[in-house]
Design a protein around this motif. Structure first.
Motif, PDB file in Angstrom:
ATOM      1  N   LEU A  72       5.937  13.323 -12.564  1.00  0.00           N
ATOM      2  CA  LEU A  72       5.787  11.913 -11.819  1.00  0.00           C
ATOM      3  C   LEU A  72       5.306  11.721 -11.100  1.00  0.00           C
ATOM      4  N   THR A  75       3.961   6.588 -13.006  1.00  0.00           N
ATOM      5  CA  THR A  75       4.541   5.449 -12.795  1.00  0.00           C
ATOM      6  C   THR A  75       4.742   4.118 -13.719  1.00  0.00           C
ATOM      7  N   ASP A 137      14.763   4.712 -15.826  1.00  0.00           N
ATOM      8  CA  ASP A 137      14.071   4.582 -15.162  1.00  0.00           C
ATOM      9  C   ASP A 137      14.301   5.923 -14.483  1.00  0.00           C
ATOM     10  N   THR A 141      12.967   9.496 -13.581  1.00  0.00           N
ATOM     11  CA  THR A 141      12.294   9.804 -12.706  1.00  0.00           C
ATOM     12  C   THR A 141      12.984  11.728 -11.646  1.00  0.00           C
ATOM     13  N   HIS A 182       8.312   6.825  -4.471  1.00  0.00           N
ATOM     14  CA  HIS A 182       9.202   5.940  -5.963  1.00  0.00           C
ATOM     15  C   HIS A 182       9.664   5.575  -5.450  1.00  0.00           C
TER      16      HIS A 182
END
Length: 249
Positions: A72, A75, A137, A141, A182
């Motif tokens: 996590l 990126t 994406d 995540t 994020h």
């Protein structure tokens, strides 16, 4: 001929002396026990004869938490350069109004968002398909966030030691910070895609995605609070066990 008669004062003195001796023995025993406890508790940090400390084995939930939390933290875009509040303040004091200007050599979050969008457009060949790649994406995540949450729930059910639970809480707190980061980045990315103007973005899809990041952070925060509660309960139980042992109960 005269039988020695003990006076009442002498008997009282003997009783007091016996009582003081008994109390001194109890205190000496308590001090000895405490010294032994302190010594034994410090053995975990001492290295005798080159012996290496052995870390306690992790449960399945703990291993899953560490793995998911590490993923996590990664990126799909270049990580922006961090700048501390102290550095910002020093720059403002030294340069006045010019202190608010960005360092041209520093990679800002907006720069990272533009670079990410440009890469996705390059991979997809057009802005339209690039939008789909961005949502993929984001979904990946959020799936990692679900794994972090599931691992935290497994850890809570395992009833581990207080120290281990405290370490797990730190991983959850780090995951919350990463999720918020994020979310902020995807907000910039969606704005960058919208600025291209070549493909319409569904406001419902964007809002749902950003809300999912916020909700995941909240859910993990609740799980972290539960582990904190369990850690405190386990610590109190351990302290009661030590007190009972010291008192010989």
């Amino acid at each position: 001929m005269g039988q020695l008669i003990r006076s009442p004062n002498t008997s009282l003195q003997d009783s007091l002396a016996h009582s003081l001796t008994a109390r001194a023995a109890i205190w000496a025993r308590s001090v000895l026990i405490l010294a032994m406890v302190c010594f034994l508790s410090s053995c975990g940090t001492l290295n005798f004869g080159g012996r290496e400390d052995v870390a306690p084995a992790l449960s399945g939930g703990q291993e899953a938490l560490r793995e998911a939390a590490a993923e996590l933290g990664e990126t799909p875009w270049p990580k922006p350069d961090k700048i501390s509040a102290a550095t910002r303040l020093a720059t403002l004091l030294l340069n006045g109004d010019r202190g608010s200007e960005e360092d041209p050599k520093r990679l800002t979050p907006d720069d990272a968002a533009r670079a990410y969008v440009a890469e996705k457009i390059s991979d997809a060949g057009a802005p339209g398909p690039a939008v789909r790649l961005v949502f993929e994406d984001a979904r990946a995540t959020l799936d990692l966030a679900d794994k972090v949450l599931a691992a935290a729930e497994d850890i809570a059910a395992a009833r581990l030691e207080a120290k281990l639970l405290s370490e797990d809480v730190a991983y959850l707190e780090r995951s919350i910070v990463d999720l918020r980061s994020h979310r902020d980045m995807y907000q910039r990315i969606f704005a960058e895609l919208a600025a291209k103007g070549e493909t319409p973005l569904s406001s419902l899809a964007v809002d749902a995605t950003l809300s999912a990041f916020s909700q995941s952070a909240i859910d993990i925060g609740v799980a972290a609070d539960e582990l904190v509660r369990l850690s405190r309960a386990e610590r109190r139980k351990e302290e009661r066990g030590v007190r009972s042992w010291l008192l010989g109960r």
